[in-house]
Design a protein around this motif. Sequence first.
Motif, PDB file in Angstrom:
ATOM      1  N   GLN A 134       0.849  -1.160   0.147  1.00 27.90           N
ATOM      2  CA  GLN A 134      -0.193   0.007   0.188  1.00 27.90           C
ATOM      3  C   GLN A 134       0.791   1.173  -0.017  1.00 27.90           C
ATOM      4  O   GLN A 134       2.046   1.309   0.394  1.00 27.90           O
ATOM      5  CB  GLN A 134      -0.817  -0.110   1.242  1.00 27.90           C
ATOM      6  N   ASN A 135       0.445   2.329  -0.453  1.00 27.39           N
ATOM      7  CA  ASN A 135       1.330   3.332  -0.686  1.00 27.39           C
ATOM      8  C   ASN A 135       0.908   4.449   0.684  1.00 27.39           C
ATOM      9  O   ASN A 135       0.114   4.724   1.016  1.00 27.39           O
ATOM     10  CB  ASN A 135       0.817   4.378  -2.087  1.00 27.39           C
ATOM     11  N   ASP A 165      -5.267   3.759  -2.530  1.00 27.38           N
ATOM     12  CA  ASP A 165      -5.282   4.792  -3.506  1.00 27.38           C
ATOM     13  C   ASP A 165      -4.061   4.522  -4.404  1.00 27.38           C
ATOM     14  O   ASP A 165      -3.065   4.084  -3.735  1.00 27.38           O
ATOM     15  CB  ASP A 165      -5.423   6.216  -2.859  1.00 27.38           C
ATOM     16  N   HIS A 166      -4.245   4.824  -5.579  1.00 26.30           N
ATOM     17  CA  HIS A 166      -3.035   4.625  -6.692  1.00 26.30           C
ATOM     18  C   HIS A 166      -2.104   5.851  -6.596  1.00 26.30           C
ATOM     19  O   HIS A 166      -2.518   7.001  -6.118  1.00 26.30           O
ATOM     20  CB  HIS A 166      -3.595   4.641  -8.052  1.00 26.30           C
ATOM     21  N   ILE A 185      -6.054  -3.545  -6.069  1.00 22.21           N
ATOM     22  CA  ILE A 185      -7.449  -3.338  -5.449  1.00 22.21           C
ATOM     23  C   ILE A 185      -7.857  -2.221  -4.958  1.00 22.21           C
ATOM     24  O   ILE A 185      -7.173  -1.638  -4.108  1.00 22.21           O
ATOM     25  CB  ILE A 185      -7.355  -4.568  -4.393  1.00 22.21           C
ATOM     26  N   PRO A 186      -8.498  -1.402  -5.402  1.00 20.66           N
ATOM     27  CA  PRO A 186      -8.636  -0.035  -4.926  1.00 20.66           C
ATOM     28  C   PRO A 186      -9.424   0.008  -3.781  1.00 20.66           C
ATOM     29  O   PRO A 186     -10.130  -1.145  -3.275  1.00 20.66           O
ATOM     30  CB  PRO A 186      -9.816   0.562  -6.076  1.00 20.66           C
ATOM     31  N   LYS A 187      -9.474   1.176  -3.027  1.00 13.70           N
ATOM     32  CA  LYS A 187     -10.581   0.913  -1.884  1.00 13.70           C
ATOM     33  C   LYS A 187     -11.784   0.933  -2.057  1.00 13.70           C
ATOM     34  O   LYS A 187     -12.293   1.429  -3.083  1.00 13.70           O
ATOM     35  CB  LYS A 187     -10.060   2.730  -1.037  1.00 13.70           C
ATOM     36  N   ALA A 188     -12.546  -0.099  -1.446  1.00 15.91           N
ATOM     37  CA  ALA A 188     -13.777  -0.442  -1.652  1.00 15.91           C
ATOM     38  C   ALA A 188     -14.927   0.535  -1.179  1.00 15.91           C
ATOM     39  O   ALA A 188     -14.935   0.928  -0.090  1.00 15.91           O
ATOM     40  CB  ALA A 188     -14.227  -1.705  -1.095  1.00 15.91           C
ATOM     41  N   PRO A 189     -15.852   0.987  -1.950  1.00 14.18           N
ATOM     42  CA  PRO A 189     -16.698   1.749  -1.751  1.00 14.18           C
ATOM     43  C   PRO A 189     -17.694   1.319  -0.697  1.00 14.18           C
ATOM     44  O   PRO A 189     -18.215   1.817   0.427  1.00 14.18           O
ATOM     45  CB  PRO A 189     -17.551   2.362  -2.917  1.00 14.18           C
ATOM     46  N   ALA A 194     -19.782  -8.903  -3.084  1.00 17.83           N
ATOM     47  CA  ALA A 194     -19.991  -8.196  -4.684  1.00 17.83           C
ATOM     48  C   ALA A 194     -18.636  -7.509  -5.242  1.00 17.83           C
ATOM     49  O   ALA A 194     -17.891  -7.799  -6.046  1.00 17.83           O
ATOM     50  CB  ALA A 194     -21.122  -7.373  -4.710  1.00 17.83           C
ATOM     51  N   PHE A 195     -17.902  -6.910  -4.201  1.00 20.11           N
ATOM     52  CA  PHE A 195     -16.892  -6.379  -4.423  1.00 20.11           C
ATOM     53  C   PHE A 195     -15.670  -7.089  -4.772  1.00 20.11           C
ATOM     54  O   PHE A 195     -14.880  -7.105  -5.648  1.00 20.11           O
ATOM     55  CB  PHE A 195     -16.282  -5.209  -3.038  1.00 20.11           C
ATOM     56  N   VAL A 196     -15.575  -8.250  -3.568  1.00 17.05           N
ATOM     57  CA  VAL A 196     -14.614  -9.162  -3.895  1.00 17.05           C
ATOM     58  C   VAL A 196     -14.812  -9.989  -5.078  1.00 17.05           C
ATOM     59  O   VAL A 196     -13.785 -10.246  -5.710  1.00 17.05           O
ATOM     60  CB  VAL A 196     -14.714 -10.199  -2.632  1.00 17.05           C
TER      61      VAL A 196
END
Length: 213
Positions: A134-135, A165-166, A185-189, A194-196
């Motif tokens: 992660q950044n 975050d990218h 994998i972006p931060k999940a709203p 469903a996201f996974v």
Amino acid sequence: MNNIFITGIGTGVGKTVAAACVAEALSAQYWKPVQAGFEDGTDTETVRALTSPQVTVHEELYRLAMPASPHLAARAEGTVVQEDRILQRARELQQEGRPLVIEGAGGLMVPLNGNYFFLDLARALDARVIVVAQNYLGSINHSLLTAMALRSAGLNVTGWIFSGDHHSNEDDVVAWSRYPLITRIPKAPRLDKAFVALEAEAMRPKLQELLAR
């Protein structure tokens, strides 16, 4: 590709969500051998809640109350994490014939006991390693030190999963480490099944390609 070991460049970088996505993508088994700290729930419970029935989620071998390094948490309970027990259980789970996604704790140099680290466990498991990063300020250093340790130990690294975050330094870490990017994998709203499922579908072709090498 029977054993897949999920490690991170540190604590709280998204290993558990990444492990859930990898297990879902491969219709695999998931296992976290050592859970240290469970007041707010366990990673096993999280993965079970986030994955479909095609993922088999196994219980931990060690559940330690203190949220600390396993060797310290075990010491507080008057016990010792035994690597032989972990390896024996892994062999039992491998008999199912499906990939086994194994999640570590923290990073590679987190000690399981007084002289055995997660790096040693990954090597003993003869696992394909996926590194989650992660950044944050200092993450380049942590990422490259992790890559250096893996290369020095001669482990088979499948690649990177970046989470959150990218940032453009992801490309630098991939280039400098010489380990490929699997996905980000972006931060999940909303972090749910469903996201996974969506992230698992997105990573599946690249993940299968890299694991086949």
